[in-house]
Write a protein that holds these residues in place. Structure first.
Motif, PDB file in Angstrom:
ATOM      1  N   LYS A 223       0.866  -1.184   0.000  1.00 23.62           N
ATOM      2  CA  LYS A 223       0.000   0.000   0.000  1.00 23.62           C
ATOM      3  C   LYS A 223       0.896   1.225   0.000  1.00 23.62           C
ATOM      4  N   ILE A 224       0.436   2.269  -0.655  1.00 25.11           N
ATOM      5  CA  ILE A 224       1.208   3.513  -0.691  1.00 25.11           C
ATOM      6  C   ILE A 224       0.466   4.560   0.125  1.00 25.11           C
ATOM      7  N   LEU A 225       1.189   5.157   1.062  1.00 22.09           N
ATOM      8  CA  LEU A 225       0.627   6.199   1.908  1.00 22.09           C
ATOM      9  C   LEU A 225       1.179   7.532   1.427  1.00 22.09           C
ATOM     10  N   ARG A 226       0.286   8.419   1.090  1.00 22.06           N
ATOM     11  CA  ARG A 226       0.657   9.776   0.677  1.00 22.06           C
ATOM     12  C   ARG A 226       0.134  10.732   1.738  1.00 22.06           C
ATOM     13  N   GLU A 227       1.043  11.597   2.209  1.00 20.90           N
ATOM     14  CA  GLU A 227       0.706  12.510   3.299  1.00 20.90           C
ATOM     15  C   GLU A 227       1.253  13.895   2.982  1.00 20.90           C
ATOM     16  N   THR A 228       0.422  14.900   3.162  1.00 21.63           N
ATOM     17  CA  THR A 228       0.827  16.281   2.917  1.00 21.63           C
ATOM     18  C   THR A 228       2.140  16.578   3.623  1.00 21.63           C
ATOM     19  N   GLY A 229       3.115  17.090   2.885  1.00 25.61           N
ATOM     20  CA  GLY A 229       4.389  17.496   3.471  1.00 25.61           C
ATOM     21  C   GLY A 229       5.385  16.379   3.702  1.00 25.61           C
ATOM     22  N   CYS A 230       5.056  15.151   3.297  1.00 24.16           N
ATOM     23  CA  CYS A 230       5.946  14.002   3.515  1.00 24.16           C
ATOM     24  C   CYS A 230       6.138  13.250   2.203  1.00 24.16           C
ATOM     25  N   ARG A 231       7.216  12.480   2.132  1.00 24.06           N
ATOM     26  CA  ARG A 231       7.429  11.646   0.951  1.00 24.06           C
ATOM     27  C   ARG A 231       6.457  10.468   0.992  1.00 24.06           C
ATOM     28  N   ASP A 232       6.152   9.914  -0.179  1.00 29.12           N
ATOM     29  CA  ASP A 232       5.305   8.731  -0.241  1.00 29.12           C
ATOM     30  C   ASP A 232       6.021   7.559   0.429  1.00 29.12           C
ATOM     31  N   VAL A 233       5.253   6.711   1.111  1.00 33.44           N
ATOM     32  CA  VAL A 233       5.827   5.570   1.813  1.00 33.44           C
ATOM     33  C   VAL A 233       5.063   4.306   1.426  1.00 33.44           C
ATOM     34  N   LEU A 234       5.823   3.247   1.110  1.00 38.24           N
ATOM     35  CA  LEU A 234       5.223   1.949   0.811  1.00 38.24           C
ATOM     36  C   LEU A 234       5.116   1.139   2.098  1.00 38.24           C
ATOM     37  N   TYR A 235       3.959   0.548   2.328  1.00 36.40           N
ATOM     38  CA  TYR A 235       3.731  -0.310   3.481  1.00 36.40           C
ATOM     39  C   TYR A 235       3.521  -1.735   2.979  1.00 36.40           C
ATOM     40  N   ILE A 236       4.270  -2.671   3.568  1.00 29.86           N
ATOM     41  CA  ILE A 236       4.273  -4.070   3.165  1.00 29.86           C
ATOM     42  C   ILE A 236       3.502  -4.891   4.202  1.00 29.86           C
ATOM     43  N   PRO A 237       2.597  -5.785   3.753  1.00 31.01           N
ATOM     44  CA  PRO A 237       1.882  -6.629   4.729  1.00 31.01           C
ATOM     45  C   PRO A 237       2.858  -7.476   5.549  1.00 31.01           C
ATOM     46  N   PHE A 238       2.590  -7.599   6.836  1.00 32.80           N
ATOM     47  CA  PHE A 238       3.428  -8.427   7.703  1.00 32.80           C
ATOM     48  C   PHE A 238       3.594  -9.830   7.132  1.00 32.80           C
TER      49      PHE A 238
END
Length: 127
Positions: A44-59
């Motif tokens: 999943k890709i998390l996009r947040e105002t003022g931050c770089r995009d971050v990929l989240y990997i399922p456990f």
């Protein structure tokens, strides 16, 4: 309308802040020193105002046999309390390379049981 049971306090203080979480359409492979730590088609890709995009990997797609949880903790007013992991093994232990939110605020529930890696400390390949 559904009321949040555990709303993020940051959004109340900063209503212009935006955060989105969406499925990532590529296969993601995470390596450190040629050691494969994770491979997934369900990032999943998390996009947040003022931050770089971050990929989240399922456990389920992370090799926890090569990771060790550390005592490091951090707090995000938008996501919740984070825990951290580092590499294990002979000669490996060093700084934190992965974090996760075990009990995130409602707005970040989609990243529960997902880990994110510091892009500057691991190799993240997208195919």
């Amino acid at each position: 309308m559904t009321e949040n049971k555990n709303p993020a306090p940051g959004f109340r203080r900063n209503p212009n802040k935006r955060m989105t979480i969406a499925p990532h359409d590529k296969t993601v492979c995470v390596k450190a020193d040629e050691l494969e730590i994770a491979v997934t088609e369900a990032a999943k890709i998390l996009r947040e105002t003022g931050c770089r995009d971050v990929l989240y990997i399922p456990f389920a797609d992370i090799n926890f046999a090569c990771l060790e949880q550390t005592r490091t903790r951090a707090h995000s007013p938008y996501k919740g309390d984070a825990t951290y992991w580092r590499l294990t093994g002979a000669g490996r232990p060093g700084g934190d390379i992965m974090w996760a939110y075990p009990d995130p605020y409602d707005e970040a529930l989609e990243i529960k049981e997902h880990g994110a890696f510091y892009a500057e400390l691991v190799d993240i390949e997208e195919r």
